[in-house]
Scaffold this motif. Structure first.
Motif, PDB file in Angstrom:
ATOM      1  N   UNK A 101      97.097  45.836 -84.523  1.00  0.00           N
ATOM      2  CA  UNK A 101      95.984  46.031 -83.600  1.00  0.00           C
ATOM      3  C   UNK A 101      96.530  46.541 -82.285  1.00  0.00           C
ATOM      4  N   UNK A 102      95.810  47.500 -81.743  1.00  0.00           N
ATOM      5  CA  UNK A 102      96.111  47.950 -80.384  1.00  0.00           C
ATOM      6  C   UNK A 102      94.833  47.712 -79.583  1.00  0.00           C
ATOM      7  N   UNK A 103      94.927  46.834 -78.577  1.00  0.00           N
ATOM      8  CA  UNK A 103      93.751  46.503 -77.764  1.00  0.00           C
ATOM      9  C   UNK A 103      93.818  47.298 -76.463  1.00  0.00           C
ATOM     10  N   UNK A 104      92.838  48.208 -76.286  1.00  0.00           N
ATOM     11  CA  UNK A 104      92.809  48.965 -75.029  1.00  0.00           C
ATOM     12  C   UNK A 104      92.136  48.130 -73.941  1.00  0.00           C
ATOM     13  N   UNK A 124      89.771  43.992 -73.764  1.00  0.00           N
ATOM     14  CA  UNK A 124      89.288  42.887 -74.599  1.00  0.00           C
ATOM     15  C   UNK A 124      87.898  43.179 -75.179  1.00  0.00           C
TER      16      UNK A 124
END
Lengths: 132, 140
Positions: free
Chosen positions: A75-78, A80
């Motif tokens: 996962x890449x969270x830009x 929340x």
């Protein structure tokens, strides 16, 4: 029956996923979080609806779900994920590869907000175990 | 208590977080996540495909790894990227331990790359349900 490698690059129609407060709470309870924030890996919920559920049901792909294990997840969270927001979720079959007796299906799922900004990018590798 | 970038140093260990995996939690996870693969729920099915019993979802173990990182960071929004390579099953009643180390720091962006993993002790051997994988964080 092998996977249909011609489906590499296939994009499934985007779905809309609303982040429901009660759903977040049930997910948080199951993993032992207090639920004050959306747990980072809650992103797996829209990812499954957009990706895994679709490829399992895709008769053109020919995936035997009883032989599938999860090999890898990223996962890449830009930013929340927020309770109450609607995400546009779209999955693409990024690659289909054979290694030995196993097949590797890589799905990329983009989750964007209503302004078109990227919220989460997920990449999931499913391994279809060969007959032994 | 939120971790600051200045608090980090290469090689620093992330405090390990242990959790006993129960059937109730895995069943609740299956319902909440929407992943109802019988491998995680049905003993007969799990044995029919070569496992001694049902196994936890890889994503259940990854969620625990994320919880370990967020507990250490003190801020879920500091977690920017997490990869998990699932390499061993987790059976009901086993204890999973998530931890990791700080690999490298970028003072320009206040980002850090971590090496993270999850272990389980089985028959005197350390297994890696999540083998050494990578995470990226950004701190204030």
């Amino acid at each position: 029956m092998p996977l249909n490698a011609e489906l590499e690059g296939k994009a499934y129609p985007a779905i809309s996923f609303t982040v429901d407060e009660d759903h977040v709470r049930r997910f948080a309870e199951a993993i032992g979080d207090d639920g004050t924030l959306v747990p980072p890996t809650f992103a797996t919920v829209p990812e499954i609806l957009s990706g895994l559920d679709r490829v399992v049901a895709d008769e053109d792909l020919g995936m035997d779900f009883t032989r599938v294990v999860h090999g890898d997840e990223e996962f890449e969270w830009r930013r929340p994920v927020r309770v109450g927001e609607a995400l546009r979720v779209q999955t693409v079959i990024e690659s289909i590869r054979v290694k030995g007796s196993h097949e590797f299906l890589v799905l990329r799922t983009d989750m964007d907000d209503e302004d078109g900004g990227t919220v989460v990018v997920a990449r999931s590798t499913m391994i279809v175990r060969g007959g032994s | 208590m939120t971790l600051r970038f200045e608090d980090l140093a290469p090689g620093m260990q992330i405090p390990p977080l242990a959790k006993v995996v129960t059937r109730e939690d895995v069943e609740a996870y299956a319902r909440a996540s929407g992943d109802d693969n019988p491998l995680h729920l049905d003993e007969g099915f799990a044995r029919s495909v070569g496992f001694p019993g049902v196994i936890a979802h890889g994503m259940f173990t990854m969620a625990h790894l994320a919880s370990c990182l967020v507990a250490w960071l003190g801020d879920a929004t500091a977690l920017k990227r997490l990869r998990a390579q699932f390499r061993a099953p987790v059976f009901m009643g086993e204890t999973i331990v998530a931890t990791g180390t700080v690999r490298s720091l970028d003072p320009e962006t206040h980002r850090a790359v971590l090496e993270v993993w999850v272990t389980v002790e089985r028959d005197g051997v350390t297994e890696y349900p999540i083998k050494r994988s990578e995470a990226e964080i950004q701190l204030g």
